[in-house]
Scaffold this motif. Structure first.
Motif, short mmCIF file in Angstrom:
data_model
loop_
_atom_site.label_atom_id
_atom_site.label_comp_id
_atom_site.label_asym_id
_atom_site.label_seq_id
_atom_site.Cartn_x
_atom_site.Cartn_y
_atom_site.Cartn_z
N UNK A 66 7.80 -4.41 8.46
CA UNK A 66 7.79 -5.88 9.51
C UNK A 66 7.24 -6.83 8.90
N UNK A 67 7.51 -7.56 8.10
CA UNK A 67 6.86 -8.49 6.83
C UNK A 67 8.09 -8.93 6.54
N UNK A 68 9.30 -8.93 6.31
CA UNK A 68 10.65 -9.04 5.10
C UNK A 68 11.73 -8.46 5.73
N UNK A 83 11.73 -10.39 10.70
CA UNK A 83 10.98 -10.59 12.10
C UNK A 83 9.61 -10.91 11.78
N UNK A 84 9.43 -11.54 10.61
CA UNK A 84 7.96 -12.11 10.50
C UNK A 84 8.19 -13.32 11.26
N UNK A 85 6.99 -13.92 12.13
CA UNK A 85 6.69 -15.13 12.53
C UNK A 85 7.12 -16.72 11.54
N UNK A 439 11.69 -6.68 18.90
CA UNK A 439 11.17 -5.93 18.09
C UNK A 439 10.26 -6.67 17.80
N UNK A 440 10.26 -8.38 17.35
CA UNK A 440 9.12 -9.17 17.22
C UNK A 440 8.01 -9.09 18.59
N UNK A 466 -2.44 -15.86 17.66
CA UNK A 466 -1.65 -15.25 17.55
C UNK A 466 -0.44 -16.72 17.18
N UNK A 467 0.40 -16.72 16.45
CA UNK A 467 1.47 -16.69 15.87
C UNK A 467 2.37 -17.84 16.58
#
Length: 546
Positions: A66-68, A83-85, A439-440, A466-467
């Protein structure tokens, strides 16, 4: 002889092509992604029918953390999904990365150089002109029309009580007619039914989606040889025909001297329809989609909006064209075409998903009805602006619907320069950035139990933690949707009116919904619900509440 000469020429061209893009290949090699093949890349992944495509892309996306970022090659074209805010903020929050991806060119026969796909100084000047027309102090003057159109929907749906039907048809027609009567300023008496327009828009989206997924239809010369080109011309005839009639009608009003009183009329209407105080109007919670740390050109203070700009969308465009050379007749048409699409199809999908979710979650629907009972009691009065500010739980349910089923599931930007991301990757210039909003919004590291419908995800304390780029149903940053507040005000009035009159049921469990990866996220199996009248003791069941 030609063969012997052409083969080395092609090989030399390919070697030069690869060499000229060596930096792109070098950086892309460091980004994870599915296996690609020479010449076609991973294009074979897209050869599916629409409903299958959504499922395939969703399942494939689960293969990557999720983070890349992750990459996808389609022939010689590189797509990088974020996917990362924190990464998304670098792109959407930038005043540099403003250009939409090349795939948006398929919209050009429809929107021309309208706000959705324009760029550069043209986009900046038009955005600056149009954004104030969707300020809350203008939108308050639309409340009466929103109420009347919502009541009309309730009346039309009465014949469906007790049987299953597709609610999207009703929502689509209603949102078109609301848009015509408010932002475009076309009275009900001058309108034709919005149904034909709405159906033409849906079919146009089918064609555009097909071109996005069938890469052999990318070249315009090949597309023009297909039957789809003839169908596109027919549909655009319907779509552009309506916008031309709308503009002609509005200009006729101006020629009769209507423009002399426009600014004053707008000002009067705002005062007449506002029962909330100025303090209440500047609600600082999640009202009208504002997250706690996000501010853009839709969140202007009242004093920032000049008297002339307190006008409805089409009024301001025509007035500006008369007073300056900023807008041509073609500019007006393109912006009207753009807003007509953006202002109806997204809200039609959002309201349809909301009603389906209410049908699934009867306990949540009961809580909304309790809130509405607290606000309205047993009265049949219309919704006021102050009422919409008190619809806290309904708004949380609406935000949660937009989280799980964002009407625009994916947006894309063209990266003009090499960009370093907070997650440690560097994205090469020349690629297309894909931002998969859907997906985010289902990232388990941001939303616990992300597939569950939980309105408490939008309690003030949850939103604040949250961001702010982790919830972007209207995009975010300089190119965020100008109609964000318009859409939420309209949906609050429409949906509250429906729920005051009907209890919603659905027999189709969410796991059996067939999603379609269209331009706008929809259900391929239709938004099937049934209605039950809410009879109140001593009331006339034929008279809708509101």
């Amino acid at each position: 002889m030609f063969y012997y000469l052409s083969v080395p020429a092609v090989l030399l061209w390919y070697a030069y092509f690869r060499y000229s893009r060596r930096r792109m290949y070098e950086l892309s090699d460091k980004i994870p992604g599915p296996k690609s093949f020479p010449l076609i890349g991973s294009a074979h992944e897209l050869i599916h029918i629409r409903s299958d495509l959504y499922a395939v892309v969703w399942e494939r996306s689960k293969d990557f953390p999720w983070d890349i970022p992750h990459k996808l090659w389609i022939g010689p074209l590189l797509y990088v999904g974020l996917q990362d805010p924190r990464d998304i903020e670098v792109i959407l929050g930038s005043n540099v990365h403003l250009d939409k991806s090349d795939e948006y060119r398929f919209f050009r026969p429809w929107f021309g150089n309208g706000l959705l796909i324009s760029s550069g100084d043209h986009w900046r000047s038009h955005r600056k002109l149009i954004a104030p027309t969707f300020h809350l102090n203008v939108l308050k003057s639309f409340i009466q029309q929103f109420n009347l159109n919502s009541l009309e929907v309730v009346r039309k749906m009465r014949k469906e009580v007790g049987r299953e039907f597709d609610v999207h048809d009703y929502m689509s027609e209603a949102t078109v007619e609301m848009l015509l009567e408010t932002a475009m300023g076309v009275s009900k008496n001058e309108q034709e039914s919005g149904y034909e327009y709405a159906m033409a828009v849906m079919k146009m989206c089918d064609i555009l989606h097909m071109r996005h997924t069938k890469f052999w239809l990318y070249p315009e010369t090949i597309f023009r040889l297909t039957k789809h080109f003839s169908e596109q011309k027919r549909l655009l005839g319907i779509i552009h025909g309506l916008t031309k009639r709308v503009i002609k009608s509005k200009k006729a009003g101006f020629s009769r001297g209507f423009s002399d009183d426009l600014a004053q009329n707008s000002k009067v209407n705002i005062s007449e329809n506002t029962e909330a105080s100025e303090t209440a109007a500047e609600d600082t919670g999640m009202s009208y989609g504002q997250s706690s740390k996000l501010r853009d050109d839709l969140d202007l203070d009242d004093n920032d909006v000049g008297e002339k700009k307190r006008m409805a969308f089409l009024d301001l465009l025509i007035e500006s064209a008369r007073d300056s050379e900023l807008l041509s007749d073609q500019d007006i048409k393109e912006e009207v075409d753009t807003i007509m699409f953006e202002g109806h199809d997204t809200t039609a999908a959002g309201s349809s998903f909301f009603l389906c979710m209410m049908g699934l979650h009867q306990d949540i629907q009961d809580r909304i009805h309790e809130e509405l009972q607290h606000i309205f009691g047993d009265s049949d009065r219309p919704v006021t602006f102050q009422d919409t500010l008190e619809m806290k739980y309904l708004e949380r349910c609406l935000m949660e619907t937009l989280r799980i089923y964002p009407p625009v599931p994916v947006i894309a930007r063209r990266l003009r320069e090499e960009t370093a991301l907070p997650t440690g990757y560097t994205i090469p210039a020349g690629c297309t950035i894909i931002i998969p909003i859907i997906r985010i919004h289902r990232n388990p590291h941001i939303y616990p139990d992300p597939d569950a419908f939980n309105p408490d995800n939008f309690l003030p304390e949850a939103s604040a933690s949250r961001h702010y780029y982790s919830f972007i149903p209207f995009s975010a940053g300089p190119r965020s949707c100008v109609g964000r507040k318009y859409a939420i005000l309209k949906l609050k009035i429409l949906l509250s009116t429906i729920l005051r009159n009907y209890r919603v049921h659905t027999a189709v469990p969410e796991k059996d919904w067939q999603m379609t990866g269209d331009i706008i996220l929809k259900r391929a199996d239709g938004f099937r619900i049934s209605l039950q009248s809410r009879k109140r003791e001593g009331s006339d069941d034929r008279k809708p509440a509101a």
